[in-house]
Design a protein around this motif. Structure first.
Motif, PDB file in Angstrom:
ATOM      1  N   THR A   1       0.835  -1.197   0.000  1.00  0.00           N
ATOM      2  CA  THR A   1       0.000   0.000   0.000  1.00  0.00           C
ATOM      3  C   THR A   1       0.875   1.254   0.000  1.00  0.00           C
ATOM      4  O   THR A   1       0.626   2.206  -0.745  1.00  0.00           O
ATOM      5  CB  THR A   1      -0.933  -0.007   1.222  1.00  0.00           C
TER       6      THR A   1
ATOM      7  N   ASP B   1      -5.849  -1.548  -4.768  1.00  0.00           N
ATOM      8  CA  ASP B   1      -5.087  -2.244  -3.731  1.00  0.00           C
ATOM      9  C   ASP B   1      -5.782  -3.542  -3.318  1.00  0.00           C
ATOM     10  O   ASP B   1      -7.008  -3.587  -3.209  1.00  0.00           O
ATOM     11  CB  ASP B   1      -4.994  -1.304  -2.514  1.00  0.00           C
ATOM     12  N   ASP B   2      -5.000  -4.583  -3.094  1.00  0.00           N
ATOM     13  CA  ASP B   2      -5.516  -5.861  -2.548  1.00  0.00           C
ATOM     14  C   ASP B   2      -6.564  -6.535  -3.427  1.00  0.00           C
ATOM     15  O   ASP B   2      -7.653  -6.867  -2.961  1.00  0.00           O
ATOM     16  CB  ASP B   2      -6.104  -5.629  -1.147  1.00  0.00           C
TER      17      ASP B   2
ATOM     18  N   ARG C   1       4.667  -3.843   9.352  1.00  0.00           N
ATOM     19  CA  ARG C   1       3.631  -3.201  10.164  1.00  0.00           C
ATOM     20  C   ARG C   1       3.845  -3.546  11.637  1.00  0.00           C
ATOM     21  O   ARG C   1       3.776  -2.679  12.509  1.00  0.00           O
ATOM     22  CB  ARG C   1       2.244  -3.644   9.693  1.00  0.00           C
TER      23      ARG C   1
HETATM   24 MG    MG Z   1      -2.070  -2.895   2.047  1.00  0.00          MG
END
Ligand code: MG
Ligand code: ADP
Length: 438
Positions: A150, A206-207, A305
């Motif tokens: 992202t 995205d995704d 993350r």
């Molecule tokens: Mg993402």
């Protein structure tokens, strides 16, 4: 017995939706303060918590609230008598639409650290941001969760916007896309949705793995893709897997995804993880000592993350306790995240790591030889074992084919001396140790 509050019920559903260490850190001391038919006010430990919770757990909370039967209430978080931050389970349409094109201001190329793991993806992203070519259209970025897909896609958006401020850039998660299509169908305004999508100079979706099974959206995506592609507009997709491995996508779409360039992002190597932490610390204006950075980077291996959130947690707890960011505090408060003491597997792992550092096999460290090419790595291994584990000298000796403990002692003295004279060796060995210290 105390009556269960609405928030208690929501917490029960939340438990299974966040990691247990997160639950303990962020929610254990939260309490419902009041409740009306419109909102639920929840008191948390400090103002820092208010911000962190709503930024990081909004969707899980919304889902838990819906499951607990409070899908129609706003959940407001506060630490004293003001409740500034709210999570709304049912997002209204205008809000969804606004979020569609918003880029996170932090997700720029400047803030993206490169290393072996993402070099190709980074180069390709830069390229399509600056000059679209057929060759790279679409750009398909794949990789596991939390590895920067992202971030990289949005960096493309930022860069294009800064170079061509007039361009229309649309960033959408697959969820946004599916919602738009569903709303379009429901309110009979599909034509407007199509026009909006086809006005993009740069479309970032995205995704795409979440499109699976969403027939109407898949069809719409296919036609949007064709229209933009024919116009020479750049498209970037991301997914957790390469196109051919996404089960349940139509073949024609899979083949479109493969027309351009597929790049993947791998788990970042140790040095990259350290660099990411340093960058993040710098942007938070905090002083991050090397040993703390090494410790966090050594233990959060698979997900950037989580790596970032381990630093945030540490920062926050250091702040709450009024202590400095030290490795001891890190070990202390992140014990949960950092996993159990891996005492039993550590020595084997250390032998492997040291051997591979010197281009040897672990078994070669145990050879009965006085060749310097073996002796020196063996001494380093002994030193690392002594520093990173609680093994005694005789135990360390035994790992190397029954070497006497004086051999281990000699090795450690030798390396201690070398380290003092050789900063590069010092750095390498510190890295090795940091990877294994419990
Ligand atoms: Mg993402
Ligand atoms: P994904 O979309 O692959 O799940 P994200 O792009 O959301 O992952 O990244 C998760 C977090 O990690 C974000 O905060 C992002 O800024 C950060 N991050 C990931 N890779 C990098 C990197 N190479 N440099 C700096 N930050 C990164």
């Amino acid at each position: 017995m105390e009556r269960q509050t609405a928030w208690d019920k929501i917490l029960e559903h939340l438990k299974s939706r966040v990691q247990s260490s997160d639950f303990d850190t962020w929610f254990r001391h939260s309490k419902q303060k009041s409740e009306t038919s419109e909102y639920i006010q929840v008191r948390v430990t400090s103002p820092l918590f208010v911000e962190y919770i709503s930024e990081n757990f909004a969707s899980q909370i919304a889902e838990a609230a819906a499951y607990a039967g409070y899908g129609d209430r706003e959940i407001r978080f506060g630490s004293d008598d003001t409740f500034p931050s709210a999570v709304t389970p049912h997002k209204s349409t205008p809000e969804t639409r606004r979020r569609t094109s918003a880029l996170n201001p932090d997700y720029t190329f400047e803030n993206f650290i490169t290393g072996e793991s993402n070099r190709l993806a980074h180069a390709a992203a830069l390229r399509v941001a600056d000059q679209p070519t057929r060759q790279y259209n679409p750009l398909f970025v794949c990789g596991g969760s939390g590895l920067g897909k992202t971030h990289l896609m949005q960096a493309v958006g930022h860069r294009r916007l800064s170079r061509h401020p007039g361009d229309t850039i649309i960033y959408m998660t697959s969820e946004n896309f599916v919602n738009e299509v569903a709303q379009g169908i429901r309110f009979n305004r599909m034509e407007a949705v199509r026009q909006k999508l086809r006005a993009a100079d740069l479309l970032l979706v995205d995704d795409v793995q979440f499109f699976v099974g969403k027939e109407a959206s898949l069809t719409e995506l296919f036609h949007t893709f064709n229209a933009l592609y024919d116009d020479g507009k750049q498209i970037v997709f991301s997914s957790d897997a390469p196109p051919r491995e996404i089960n349940g996508l139509t073949d024609r779409l899979k083949s479109r995804f493969e027309w351009g360039l597929i790049v993947d992002i791998q788990v970042p190597e140790f040095e990259t993880r350290v660099a990411i932490l340093r960058k993040k610390a710098e942007s938070h204006n905090i002083d991050l000592p090397d040993d703390v950075a090494f410790l966090l980077a050594a233990r959060c291996k698979r997900n950037v993350r989580e790596l970032e959130s381990s630093l945030t947690k540490l920062e926050l707890l250091a702040d709450l306790r009024g202590e400095d960011l030290t490795a001891d505090l890190a070990r202390d408060v992140l014990a949960d995240l950092l996993g159990r003491d891996e005492a039993s597997s550590a020595p084997t792992e250390i032998l492997k790591a040291v051997a591979s550092h010197f281009g040897l096999k672990p078994s070669e460290l145990k050879l009965r030889t006085k060749k310097e090419a073996i002796v020196f790595p063996r001494q380093v291994a002994m030193y690392v074992l002594k520093s990173a584990t609680s093994l005694s000298l005789p135990e360390i000796g035994r790992l190397f084919g029954d070497k006497h403990h004086t051999t281990a002692l000699h090795a450690i003295k030798k390396i201690t001396g070398r380290i003092e004279e050789d900063p590069e060796l010092n750095r390498q060995i510190t890295n090795l140790i940091a990877q294994f210290r419990p």
